[in-house]
Design a protein around this motif. Structure first.
Motif, PDB file in Angstrom:
ATOM      1  N   ASN A 107       0.808  -1.214   0.000  1.00 16.05           N
ATOM      2  CA  ASN A 107       0.000   0.000   0.000  1.00 16.05           C
ATOM      3  C   ASN A 107       0.843   1.266   0.000  1.00 16.05           C
ATOM      4  OD1 ASN A 107      -2.281  -1.610   0.122  1.00 16.05           O
ATOM      5  ND2 ASN A 107      -2.397  -1.533   2.342  1.00 16.05           N
ATOM      6  N   VAL A 108       2.068   1.184   0.510  1.00 11.71           N
ATOM      7  CA  VAL A 108       2.927   2.376   0.554  1.00 11.71           C
ATOM      8  C   VAL A 108       3.754   2.521  -0.723  1.00 11.71           C
ATOM      9  CG1 VAL A 108       3.070   2.317   3.058  1.00 11.71           C
ATOM     10  CG2 VAL A 108       4.804   1.137   1.723  1.00 11.71           C
ATOM     11  N   VAL A 109       3.669   1.544  -1.637  1.00  8.52           N
ATOM     12  CA  VAL A 109       4.435   1.615  -2.880  1.00  8.52           C
ATOM     13  C   VAL A 109       4.051   2.836  -3.716  1.00  8.52           C
ATOM     14  CG1 VAL A 109       4.832   0.464  -5.107  1.00  8.52           C
ATOM     15  CG2 VAL A 109       4.969  -0.841  -2.987  1.00  8.52           C
ATOM     16  N   PRO A 110       2.749   3.156  -3.894  1.00  8.49           N
ATOM     17  CA  PRO A 110       2.428   4.348  -4.694  1.00  8.49           C
ATOM     18  C   PRO A 110       3.037   5.632  -4.148  1.00  8.49           C
ATOM     19  CG  PRO A 110       0.460   3.012  -4.342  1.00  8.49           C
ATOM     20  CD  PRO A 110       1.528   2.445  -3.472  1.00  8.49           C
ATOM     21  N   VAL A 111       2.970   5.807  -2.829  1.00 11.41           N
ATOM     22  CA  VAL A 111       3.495   7.031  -2.237  1.00 11.41           C
ATOM     23  C   VAL A 111       5.017   7.061  -2.333  1.00 11.41           C
ATOM     24  CG1 VAL A 111       3.569   8.430  -0.150  1.00 11.41           C
ATOM     25  CG2 VAL A 111       1.521   7.131  -0.694  1.00 11.41           C
ATOM     26  N   LEU A 112       5.664   5.926  -2.059  1.00 11.47           N
ATOM     27  CA  LEU A 112       7.124   5.868  -2.186  1.00 11.47           C
ATOM     28  C   LEU A 112       7.560   6.159  -3.622  1.00 11.47           C
ATOM     29  CD1 LEU A 112       8.233   2.807  -0.016  1.00 11.47           C
ATOM     30  CD2 LEU A 112       8.771   5.205   0.367  1.00 11.47           C
ATOM     31  N   THR A 113       6.867   5.559  -4.582  1.00 14.70           N
ATOM     32  CA  THR A 113       7.188   5.798  -5.985  1.00 14.70           C
ATOM     33  C   THR A 113       6.965   7.260  -6.349  1.00 14.70           C
ATOM     34  OG1 THR A 113       6.463   3.531  -6.467  1.00 14.70           O
ATOM     35  CG2 THR A 113       6.755   5.011  -8.334  1.00 14.70           C
ATOM     36  N   ARG A 130      -6.429  21.771  -8.712  1.00 16.85           N
ATOM     37  CA  ARG A 130      -7.225  20.695  -8.125  1.00 16.85           C
ATOM     38  C   ARG A 130      -6.579  19.335  -8.353  1.00 16.85           C
ATOM     39  NH1 ARG A 130     -13.275  20.425  -9.683  1.00 16.85           N
ATOM     40  NH2 ARG A 130     -12.396  20.486 -11.775  1.00 16.85           N
ATOM     41  N   CYS A 131      -5.920  19.173  -9.512  1.00 16.67           N
ATOM     42  CA  CYS A 131      -5.271  17.893  -9.819  1.00 16.67           C
ATOM     43  C   CYS A 131      -4.152  17.598  -8.827  1.00 16.67           C
ATOM     44  CB  CYS A 131      -4.717  17.920 -11.244  1.00 16.67           C
ATOM     45  SG  CYS A 131      -5.933  18.298 -12.517  1.00 16.67           S
ATOM     46  N   GLY A 132      -3.331  18.610  -8.563  1.00 17.84           N
ATOM     47  CA  GLY A 132      -2.228  18.418  -7.627  1.00 17.84           C
ATOM     48  C   GLY A 132      -2.708  18.135  -6.223  1.00 17.84           C
ATOM     49  N   ARG A 133      -3.746  18.868  -5.781  1.00 20.93           N
ATOM     50  CA  ARG A 133      -4.286  18.620  -4.438  1.00 20.93           C
ATOM     51  C   ARG A 133      -4.913  17.242  -4.342  1.00 20.93           C
ATOM     52  NH1 ARG A 133      -5.948  24.139  -5.012  1.00 20.93           N
ATOM     53  NH2 ARG A 133      -8.059  23.475  -5.579  1.00 20.93           N
ATOM     54  N   ALA A 134      -5.558  16.780  -5.418  1.00 18.81           N
ATOM     55  CA  ALA A 134      -6.161  15.448  -5.414  1.00 18.81           C
ATOM     56  C   ALA A 134      -5.092  14.363  -5.325  1.00 18.81           C
ATOM     57  CB  ALA A 134      -7.009  15.246  -6.672  1.00 18.81           C
ATOM     58  N   LYS A 135      -3.995  14.543  -6.045  1.00 21.24           N
ATOM     59  CA  LYS A 135      -2.906  13.564  -5.993  1.00 21.24           C
ATOM     60  C   LYS A 135      -2.287  13.498  -4.608  1.00 21.24           C
ATOM     61  CE  LYS A 135      -0.031  13.850  -9.493  1.00 21.24           C
ATOM     62  NZ  LYS A 135       0.770  14.466 -10.561  1.00 21.24           N
ATOM     63  N   MET A 136      -2.095  14.672  -3.993  1.00 20.02           N
ATOM     64  CA  MET A 136      -1.538  14.695  -2.647  1.00 20.02           C
ATOM     65  C   MET A 136      -2.496  14.066  -1.637  1.00 20.02           C
ATOM     66  SD  MET A 136       1.522  15.922  -2.568  1.00 20.02           S
ATOM     67  CE  MET A 136       1.653  16.310  -0.831  1.00 20.02           C
ATOM     68  N   MET A 137      -3.791  14.418  -1.738  1.00 19.66           N
ATOM     69  CA  MET A 137      -4.775  13.875  -0.812  1.00 19.66           C
ATOM     70  C   MET A 137      -4.901  12.362  -0.972  1.00 19.66           C
ATOM     71  SD  MET A 137      -8.819  14.845  -0.430  1.00 19.66           S
ATOM     72  CE  MET A 137      -8.420  16.574  -0.194  1.00 19.66           C
ATOM     73  N   GLY A 138      -4.909  11.899  -2.226  1.00 23.39           N
ATOM     74  CA  GLY A 138      -4.990  10.461  -2.459  1.00 23.39           C
ATOM     75  C   GLY A 138      -3.793   9.720  -1.892  1.00 23.39           C
ATOM     76  N   GLY A 139      -2.602  10.297  -2.054  1.00 27.33           N
ATOM     77  CA  GLY A 139      -1.406   9.670  -1.494  1.00 27.33           C
ATOM     78  C   GLY A 139      -1.437   9.609   0.019  1.00 27.33           C
ATOM     79  N   ILE A 140      -1.901  10.707   0.650  1.00 24.96           N
ATOM     80  CA  ILE A 140      -1.987  10.730   2.116  1.00 24.96           C
ATOM     81  C   ILE A 140      -2.996   9.700   2.612  1.00 24.96           C
ATOM     82  CG2 ILE A 140      -2.680  12.150   4.085  1.00 24.96           C
ATOM     83  CD1 ILE A 140      -1.567  14.563   2.554  1.00 24.96           C
ATOM     84  N   MET A 141      -4.128   9.559   1.898  1.00 22.30           N
ATOM     85  CA  MET A 141      -5.136   8.574   2.304  1.00 22.30           C
ATOM     86  C   MET A 141      -4.606   7.146   2.158  1.00 22.30           C
ATOM     87  SD  MET A 141      -8.718  10.190   0.888  1.00 22.30           S
ATOM     88  CE  MET A 141      -9.665   8.826   1.581  1.00 22.30           C
ATOM     89  N   TYR A 313      -8.722   6.025  -5.663  1.00 24.02           N
ATOM     90  CA  TYR A 313      -9.649   6.641  -6.614  1.00 24.02           C
ATOM     91  C   TYR A 313      -9.358   8.125  -6.761  1.00 24.02           C
ATOM     92  CZ  TYR A 313     -13.997   8.332  -8.649  1.00 24.02           C
ATOM     93  OH  TYR A 313     -14.925   8.954  -9.446  1.00 24.02           O
ATOM     94  N   ILE A 314      -9.107   8.811  -5.643  1.00 22.82           N
ATOM     95  CA  ILE A 314      -8.819  10.250  -5.696  1.00 22.82           C
ATOM     96  C   ILE A 314      -7.515  10.519  -6.445  1.00 22.82           C
ATOM     97  CG2 ILE A 314      -8.267  12.261  -4.271  1.00 22.82           C
ATOM     98  CD1 ILE A 314     -10.149  11.135  -2.150  1.00 22.82           C
ATOM     99  N   MET A 315      -6.490   9.691  -6.189  1.00 20.64           N
ATOM    100  CA  MET A 315      -5.214   9.869  -6.881  1.00 20.64           C
ATOM    101  C   MET A 315      -5.369   9.652  -8.386  1.00 20.64           C
ATOM    102  SD  MET A 315      -1.594   7.845  -6.380  1.00 20.64           S
ATOM    103  CE  MET A 315      -1.155   8.647  -4.853  1.00 20.64           C
ATOM    104  N   LEU A 316      -6.109   8.612  -8.774  1.00 21.22           N
ATOM    105  CA  LEU A 316      -6.318   8.333 -10.193  1.00 21.22           C
ATOM    106  C   LEU A 316      -7.145   9.436 -10.852  1.00 21.22           C
ATOM    107  CD1 LEU A 316      -6.990   4.485 -10.168  1.00 21.22           C
ATOM    108  CD2 LEU A 316      -4.922   5.673 -10.873  1.00 21.22           C
ATOM    109  N   TRP A 317      -8.111   9.996 -10.105  1.00 25.64           N
ATOM    110  CA  TRP A 317      -8.891  11.106 -10.643  1.00 25.64           C
ATOM    111  C   TRP A 317      -7.986  12.303 -10.918  1.00 25.64           C
ATOM    112  CZ3 TRP A 317      -9.795  16.118  -9.044  1.00 25.64           C
ATOM    113  CH2 TRP A 317     -10.839  16.791  -9.679  1.00 25.64           C
ATOM    114  N   GLY A 318      -7.090  12.594  -9.986  1.00 25.19           N
ATOM    115  CA  GLY A 318      -6.158  13.684 -10.193  1.00 25.19           C
ATOM    116  C   GLY A 318      -5.239  13.457 -11.379  1.00 25.19           C
TER     117      GLY A 318
END
Length: 353
Positions: A107-113, A130-141, A313-318
């Motif tokens: 689960n931590v592979v996406p954030v590490l990558t 909004r795209c950048g904030r979505a990617k950050m929020m998705g990674g944090i989640m 889902y949020i990260m992919l949306w971003g």
């Protein structure tokens, strides 16, 4: 049709994660049978090489570029990061923990990558958009879900027999710390592989050939390590027929077609997009864990899995919105250039007249 084509990488990654989840379940069964880890990796990568070599020869013989020494070095390192060492660390982690817990580290592979891709310019984040904030929020989640999966167990959701409960409890208390360290190291190697695969895909775009060479190097590396550690011939003997089936599945599907599919997704959408689907492996493994391995599923695993899915889902949306904005920008730039060319032609005709 164009919108459907954009979903092909998503469909491919879901299918790959399902195959990898089943592979992890089968790996848990084979390591409990006592097979040597390096011997298993050697057999697995050898089967993958034999399976992919004919496909690479017939499908890519007309489009295969020259294989240089630099590309071979990249593939050799890729075999270490993506196959031999990483598989050994994950097998060690599966043996000392459980299939579900070992997949939770994915689960931590996406954030590490994502974090490792930033210094190399392979990924960019604009916090103001909004795209950048979505990617950050998705990674944090995703990270929050991974922490919840690892730290919080909660109440059990299934009633197992006393014998099955003792088996699950015994597995969770057996050298759990060593397994966790091995899984963490394997996760770091796995994240590095996604970044290296980006460079390999640009230098040597033949997916079947590159994966076959990677499997060949990995088989050699694992065999040398196995022989240097234990020179007994008895460790190379496969005793059970079920282990042979697991080896065939892990070699042809797990190390063969899955690696080809992931390399294709890295080429199409980048390393972070491909790594973002890694949490699904843990969720799918948990679905198989209870009926096949009789491992208990807890409330923390359920809540963490839902959090991971939401973050994914949020990260992919971003990522999707970012790609759409880039495509619109390219269209606007090309239209502007066409208008400038038309103005220049009109001015030249006016001067000549």
């Amino acid at each position: 049709m164009k919108n459907l084509t954009q979903w092909f990488p998503v469909i491919a990654m879901v299918a790959i994660d399902l195959a990898l989840a089943l592979s992890n379940i089968l790996l848990k069964k084979i390591v409990t049978h006592g097979i040597d880890h390096l011997v298993f990796i050697t057999y697995r990568q050898t089967i993958s090489t034999i399976f992919l070599s004919p496909l690479a020869f017939f499908l890519e013989r007309k489009s295969r570029p020259k294989l240089t020494f630099t590309i071979l070095c990249h593939l050799f390192v890729s075999a270490i990061l993506g196959a031999s060492v990483t598989q050994y660390l994950f097998l060690l982690g599966i043996q000392y923990t459980s299939a579900t817990f070992s997949c939770a580290f994915l689960n931590v592979v996406p954030v590490l990558t994502f974090l490792m891709a930033l210094p190399f310019g392979l990924e960019r984040v604009n916090i103001r958009s909004r795209c950048g904030r979505a990617k950050m929020m998705g990674g944090i989640m995703c990270v929050g879900g991974a922490v919840l999966l690892t730290v919080y167990k909660g109440m059990p959701l299934f009633h197992l027999s006393s014998e099955q409960n003792m088996k699950a409890a015994g597995g969770s208390s057996s050298r759990w710390g060593v397994g966790s360290v091995a899984l963490l190291a394997g996760t770091l190697c796995w994240s590095s592989w996604f970044l290296l695969q980006t460079s390999i895909g640009k230098r040597y775009p033949c997916l079947y050939s590159s994966t076959a060479i990677l499997s060949f190097f990995s088989a050699i590396q694992s065999a040398i390590l196995s022989i240097s550690i234990d020179r007994k011939l008895s460790v190379w003997i496969i005793m059970k027929n079920s282990d042979i089936f697991i080896l065939l599945y892990a070699g042809m599907i797990g190390s063969g077609l899955c690696f080809v599919g992931m390399a294709w997704c890295v080429k199409k959408r980048g390393p972070v997009f491909t790594a973002a689907f890694s949490p699904l492996v843990q969720i799918m493994a948990a679905i198989f864990d209870v009926p096949l391995l009789h491992e208990q599923l807890h409330l923390g695993s359920l809540i963490g899995s839902v959090t991971v899915i939401a973050g994914l889902y949020i990260m992919l949306w971003g990522k999707d919105k970012e790609m759409q904005n880039q495509e619109k920008l390219v269209v606007v730039v090309s239209e502007t250039e066409d208008i400038k060319e038309q103005d220049i032609e009109f001015s030249s005709h006016k001067i000549n007249a």
